[in-house]
Structure formats: C-alpha cells, structure tokens
Design an enzyme around this catalytic site. Structure first.
Site, PDB file in Angstrom:
ATOM      1  N   GLU A 280       0.832  -1.201   0.000  1.00  0.00           N
ATOM      2  CA  GLU A 280       0.000   0.000   0.000  1.00  0.00           C
ATOM      3  C   GLU A 280       0.875   1.263   0.000  1.00  0.00           C
ATOM      4  O   GLU A 280       0.514   2.272  -0.612  1.00  0.00           O
ATOM      5  CB  GLU A 280      -0.928   0.001   1.217  1.00  0.00           C
ATOM      6  CG  GLU A 280      -1.919  -1.146   1.261  1.00  0.00           C
ATOM      7  CD  GLU A 280      -2.976  -1.044   0.174  1.00  0.00           C
ATOM      8  OE1 GLU A 280      -3.025  -0.012  -0.536  1.00  0.00           O
ATOM      9  OE2 GLU A 280      -3.758  -1.997   0.017  1.00  0.00           O
ATOM     10  N   TRP A 283       1.645   1.710  -3.452  1.00  0.00           N
ATOM     11  CA  TRP A 283       0.551   2.331  -4.218  1.00  0.00           C
ATOM     12  C   TRP A 283       0.695   3.843  -4.180  1.00  0.00           C
ATOM     13  O   TRP A 283       0.442   4.539  -5.179  1.00  0.00           O
ATOM     14  CB  TRP A 283      -0.801   1.915  -3.638  1.00  0.00           C
ATOM     15  CG  TRP A 283      -1.414   0.719  -4.312  1.00  0.00           C
ATOM     16  CD1 TRP A 283      -1.475  -0.544  -3.829  1.00  0.00           C
ATOM     17  CD2 TRP A 283      -2.056   0.681  -5.599  1.00  0.00           C
ATOM     18  NE1 TRP A 283      -2.122  -1.372  -4.728  1.00  0.00           N
ATOM     19  CE2 TRP A 283      -2.488  -0.642  -5.815  1.00  0.00           C
ATOM     20  CE3 TRP A 283      -2.311   1.639  -6.575  1.00  0.00           C
ATOM     21  CZ2 TRP A 283      -3.148  -1.039  -6.979  1.00  0.00           C
ATOM     22  CZ3 TRP A 283      -2.971   1.257  -7.742  1.00  0.00           C
ATOM     23  CH2 TRP A 283      -3.381  -0.060  -7.932  1.00  0.00           C
ATOM     24  N   TRP A 311     -21.584  11.632 -19.126  1.00  0.00           N
ATOM     25  CA  TRP A 311     -21.994  11.920 -17.761  1.00  0.00           C
ATOM     26  C   TRP A 311     -23.365  12.587 -17.745  1.00  0.00           C
ATOM     27  O   TRP A 311     -23.792  13.165 -18.745  1.00  0.00           O
ATOM     28  CB  TRP A 311     -20.984  12.846 -17.071  1.00  0.00           C
ATOM     29  CG  TRP A 311     -19.585  12.310 -17.017  1.00  0.00           C
ATOM     30  CD1 TRP A 311     -18.505  12.776 -17.701  1.00  0.00           C
ATOM     31  CD2 TRP A 311     -19.107  11.209 -16.230  1.00  0.00           C
ATOM     32  NE1 TRP A 311     -17.388  12.031 -17.402  1.00  0.00           N
ATOM     33  CE2 TRP A 311     -17.721  11.063 -16.501  1.00  0.00           C
ATOM     34  CE3 TRP A 311     -19.702  10.331 -15.327  1.00  0.00           C
ATOM     35  CZ2 TRP A 311     -16.935  10.097 -15.906  1.00  0.00           C
ATOM     36  CZ3 TRP A 311     -18.917   9.354 -14.730  1.00  0.00           C
ATOM     37  CH2 TRP A 311     -17.557   9.245 -15.014  1.00  0.00           C
ATOM     38  N   ASN A 346     -10.559   3.389   3.491  1.00  0.00           N
ATOM     39  CA  ASN A 346     -10.266   3.205   2.072  1.00  0.00           C
ATOM     40  C   ASN A 346     -11.272   2.300   1.360  1.00  0.00           C
ATOM     41  O   ASN A 346     -11.655   2.563   0.214  1.00  0.00           O
ATOM     42  CB  ASN A 346      -8.851   2.642   1.884  1.00  0.00           C
ATOM     43  CG  ASN A 346      -8.456   2.600   0.417  1.00  0.00           C
ATOM     44  OD1 ASN A 346      -8.421   3.625  -0.246  1.00  0.00           O
ATOM     45  ND2 ASN A 346      -8.187   1.407  -0.100  1.00  0.00           N
ATOM     46  N   TRP A 364     -16.294  12.173 -12.373  1.00  0.00           N
ATOM     47  CA  TRP A 364     -15.358  11.838 -11.298  1.00  0.00           C
ATOM     48  C   TRP A 364     -14.641  13.085 -10.780  1.00  0.00           C
ATOM     49  O   TRP A 364     -14.250  13.147  -9.606  1.00  0.00           O
ATOM     50  CB  TRP A 364     -14.347  10.784 -11.749  1.00  0.00           C
ATOM     51  CG  TRP A 364     -13.428  11.184 -12.872  1.00  0.00           C
ATOM     52  CD1 TRP A 364     -13.595  10.936 -14.205  1.00  0.00           C
ATOM     53  CD2 TRP A 364     -12.179  11.887 -12.767  1.00  0.00           C
ATOM     54  NE1 TRP A 364     -12.535  11.442 -14.930  1.00  0.00           N
ATOM     55  CE2 TRP A 364     -11.654  12.027 -14.071  1.00  0.00           C
ATOM     56  CE3 TRP A 364     -11.462  12.415 -11.699  1.00  0.00           C
ATOM     57  CZ2 TRP A 364     -10.448  12.676 -14.337  1.00  0.00           C
ATOM     58  CZ3 TRP A 364     -10.253  13.062 -11.954  1.00  0.00           C
ATOM     59  CH2 TRP A 364      -9.763  13.183 -13.265  1.00  0.00           C
ATOM     60  N   TRP A 387      -9.516   8.345  -8.018  1.00  0.00           N
ATOM     61  CA  TRP A 387     -10.734   8.641  -8.777  1.00  0.00           C
ATOM     62  C   TRP A 387     -10.652   8.136 -10.215  1.00  0.00           C
ATOM     63  O   TRP A 387     -11.641   7.648 -10.767  1.00  0.00           O
ATOM     64  CB  TRP A 387     -11.029  10.138  -8.723  1.00  0.00           C
ATOM     65  CG  TRP A 387     -11.687  10.492  -7.435  1.00  0.00           C
ATOM     66  CD1 TRP A 387     -11.116  10.974  -6.302  1.00  0.00           C
ATOM     67  CD2 TRP A 387     -13.077  10.331  -7.118  1.00  0.00           C
ATOM     68  NE1 TRP A 387     -12.037  11.134  -5.308  1.00  0.00           N
ATOM     69  CE2 TRP A 387     -13.251  10.749  -5.786  1.00  0.00           C
ATOM     70  CE3 TRP A 387     -14.177   9.882  -7.840  1.00  0.00           C
ATOM     71  CZ2 TRP A 387     -14.500  10.719  -5.147  1.00  0.00           C
ATOM     72  CZ3 TRP A 387     -15.416   9.856  -7.214  1.00  0.00           C
ATOM     73  CH2 TRP A 387     -15.573  10.269  -5.897  1.00  0.00           C
TER      74      TRP A 387
END
Length: 483
Positions: A280, A283, A311, A346, A364, A387
C-alpha cells in the site's frame, strides 16, 4: 558560522529524516527555517478546508520542535520568489549573506513549474538552489519498465520497486543545527488564516492529533500492535485495522522511508500483514509516478476514449452524495465519516466513489474536488489516481463494468453494522439483517427501530440494478463512439 542556508519547508514538516536539514549540516552552515504560504502556487488545487486545518497544526508542531532547538521559523505569505528574495535582502543588509536555498522536491504540476521560476530568480540574485527527496522512497524518473517507459500497471511497478535497495531514513543530528545571528521579520501563524472562521472542526479535532508526537505515536502503535493483522483487518471499517498514517505522510510529518524502516525493524515485512501494508505504501509511490509522468490527469482522463463519456451532471444527486443522504447506508456512513472526521476508510472510499460515478453518473472530477476539500489527507497524486481508478479512465484502473454493489459491500465488510450504526445513527435500531437494506425491512421492524423511510432516512436515490445498467449502457455508448 558565516554561511547561511535557507531551509524552505513545504511538505516535509519534520526534523527527523529531513534531507534539507541534512544538507545544511553537510555544508556546515547556519540554517534559517522558512515557511511560505502560497496557495496561488497550487493553481486550481490550492489546499482545501480540511487540509488547511491540518497544515495549521502541523506548522505549529514544527515551529515548536524548531524552537526547542533554538531555531525560529520565519513565516511569510505570497509569492515564493518575492518572499525568498525579501529574506535574502534582509540577511544581506544585516551582514549575513545567504549561500543558497534548500528545499524538498514537490511533484504537483503547478508547483513543479513554479519551482523553475523560483530557481531562476534566485540565480539572478546570486543565491544557489538545492532540492532533495523527502516525500518518496524512489524519485519517479528513477523507476521505469524494461522499455524505459513509465509503468501504467501497479503489479510490475511493485515488483520492480521491491527489487531496488531501500534508502534508509536520512540522519539529522539536530543538536548541531545552528541559527544565524540575524532573523528576518516573520508573520504569526494565525496571520495565515488557515483555521475556519466558524467552528466545524470539532469532529476532526477529536479524531486526530496532528502534532509531531501524534505522528510518532500513530506509526509506533501501528507497527507494534496492528501491522501483522493488516491484511485481515484493512477492509473492515468498523475496526481500527488501518495505519491512519496518510495525513502525516502528506504533510511530511513522517516520511515513507521512516515508515518502511519501522515496519522492517518490527519484523512486519516477514508476514502477510506487513507485506500487504508495504504494497500500500508502494501504491502511494505509484500515484506519484503517474502524476509525474501524466500531469494532465488531475483534471482529464488518462485514456482519450473516456474524454466524451456521457456523464449526467445532477447537482441534487451530487449534494445527496456529499451529505450522506443517498439511501445506501454503507455509502452514507462513509460520506458522514468524511464530513465529521476529515477521513474515510479506504474500502468505503472505493464504494462511495464508485456509487457517484457509476450509479449516479456524476463526473469523477466532482467527486475528486469534494474529497480534496474535505480530506485531511488530501493528496493530489493519490486523489487523482484513486478517482481515475474508480472511473475506469486511468492507469491500472478497475474495469468500468466493475460496479460495486453498495449494500453487498456493506454486508461483506460491515456484517454486524457497527460502522453504519456509528455514522448513520438513525438506523442504529435496525437488526443486522436490514441495517444495509432498510428498504427491505417489514413495516413493524422499521417502526420498532424508529425509522420512517423518506423522512428520518431517505429512500435509495436510485435502485441498484437500474443504476448498474445505466452505467453499463453509458460504457457501451462510449465504446461505440470510440469505434
């Protein structure tokens, strides 16, 4: 000491493992700590309200640590070029010329561009410039695939990163740091107006200790007590199973090298929990890797085929999501946790974000902006990657047809409803069987729990299957348009 170096603090608000202070010591110079509040430097991504709250307390903690060493923190506001040249002129006028400005490297696109301007201005007035890495394990340009190109998929990035020798935390002998004889004028911290003018921060203050001691305690408690169970507990929002280090990492009150070293020193890297946690941390590195190589992705999809995605902007739907009034308890609990504490688990971030962009078909970018303003750990690299991942438009993104079931996720990761009951208390009286699907509860069960759907708690803003199908139809339309 006759040589003076300005240590320009930015997102490295710490003394330990600070390469800027280590460089000052290496050059045997006096150090003038400086912080410049320049939200204009961040362009459209100036710090949000929750980030400013955290910044205030992080700066207060840094100033306290520096004061204990006999080092004043000079605070200025406005253009970094003007602030630094003003300080340089003040030092020269007092007979203490500045040799150079040393600072930690930043990676946000607007800041990177601004740094070049600062460097040029300092060069014009005869002051040197030095930058070091305080925020990452490895600089983004030092990690590439076999073709020399940036990674776009996390797994090979993580494998490559594991093969690189880890850098230890930078040693800083703080007792050797010396202040110059002259200190320029400084603003008071309150002059930066970082705190809210009306009190909305009680929940955040109760949830966090944003001090240097708080950063050390959170890291020590995690590696000593929870890291071995991290893989098993990280997805359960009702328990304290994550590290909660993200805001300290973003502000630089703790560095990733310190985190990496602490996990290894505690033996955490030798078990599944520690290994998963280190992935992580990787990440986060991957997020900065992507931001460095693809800076436009803060506002635009990485892949062109998603540029014209159909959208359906709806201010009322967006507001219902922001306020935690969607009618889906797991999503609403996350959004209310965010508003109350400045942070969201998360697992719930993924589900809540997926619900916004897929069930509700909201852009987004609108979700990213809301997170940016309300998260104490708002980080441009991580926020952007997260996102784009949920929207299916970025590197290593979840396929768009992967649409989280909002009540199914709740039943899986909050089976006893502890998380929902904490943040959606109007549903607390419902049995576990219905806590994630109140619309399925019999009338007598709702009445006993004091729940009146549509009044005390909203009906679902959209039916799950209808929202899922609408998202799939939008994807198909995008594919056909792309040819």
């Amino acid at each position: 000491m006759s040589k003076v170096i300005i240590a320009w603090f930015r997102q490295d608000l710490r003394i330990r493992d600070n390469p800027v202070l280590a460089e000052v010591l290496r050059r045997d110079a006096a150090v003038l700590p400086v912080y410049i509040h320049a939200p204009e430097e961040d362009g459209a991504w100036a710090p949000g309200a929750a980030s400013r709250w955290w910044l205030y307390h992080a700066l207060a903690g840094l100033a306290g640590d520096l004061e204990a060493l006999g080092l004043p923190l000079v605070i200025r506001r406005g253009s970094p070029e003007e602030a630094l040249t003003s300080i340089v002129a003040s030092m020269r006028g007092a007979g203490h010329p500045v040799d150079s400005v040393a600072c930690a490297r930043v990676y946000e696109p607007d800041r990177v561009q601004h740094d070049e301007q600062v460097r040029e201005v300092l060069d014009e007035v005869g002051v040197g410039w030095w930058q070091g890495n305080a925020s990452l394990l490895i600089e983004p340009e030092h990690v590439c695939n076999k073709s020399g190109d940036p990674f776009r998929v996390f797994t090979p990035f993580w494998k490559h990163l594991r093969g690189l020798p880890p850098e230890p935390p930078v040693a800083v002998d703080a007792d050797r740091l010396e202040a110059p004889d002259h200190v320029p004028d400084s603003l008071a911290l309150d002059d930066l107006e970082l705190l809210p003018t009306r009190s909305w921060d009680d929940g955040i203050a109760a949830a966090w200790d944003p001090s240097p001691a708080g950063a050390r305690t959170v890291l020590e408690d995690f590696v000593e007590e929870r890291v071995t169970a991290y893989k098993r507990c990280r997805d359960v929002p009702g328990v304290n199973g994550t590290s909660r280090l993200s805001p300290y990492l973003h502000s630089g009150q703790v560095g990733p090298r310190q985190v990496w070293a602490a996990v290894h020193a505690a033996g955490g890297a030798d078990n599944d929990g520690g290994f998963t946690f280190l992935s992580e941390v990787a990440w986060r590195e991957f997020a900065y890797h992507l931001l460095h190589h693809f800076p436009r992705t803060t506002d635009e999809p990485m892949y062109e085929k998603y540029r014209d995605f159909p959208w359906a902007p709806d201010p009322q739907a967006l507001q219902a999501w922001q306020k935690g009034r969607t009618g889906y308890p797991f999503v609403d609990a996350g959004m209310r946790q965010l508003w109350k504490t400045g942070w969201m688990h998360n697992r719930v971030r993924m589900v809540a974000a997926s619900f916004l962009v897929k069930h509700l078909l909201q852009p987004w970018q609108d979700g990213a902006r809301w997170f940016w303003d309300t998260l104490v750990d708002a980080d441009l690299a991580s926020n952007t990657m997260g996102w784009q991942w949920v929207a299916g438009s970025g590197a290593d993104a979840a396929p768009y047809f992967r649409i989280f079931n909002p009540f199914g996720q709740g039943e899986k990761f909050d089976p006893d409803g502890d998380y929902v009951r904490e943040f959606v208390p109007e549903l607390a009286g419902l049995p576990d069987k219905y806590i994630h699907r109140p619309w399925e509860a019999p009338d007598e069960v709702l009445a006993k729990a004091g729940v009146v759907l549509g009044e005390t708690y909203p009906e679902p803003i959209i039916e799950h299957r209808a929202g899922r199908q609408r998202a799939l139809d939008a994807l198909e339309a995008t594919r056909q348009q792309a040819g």
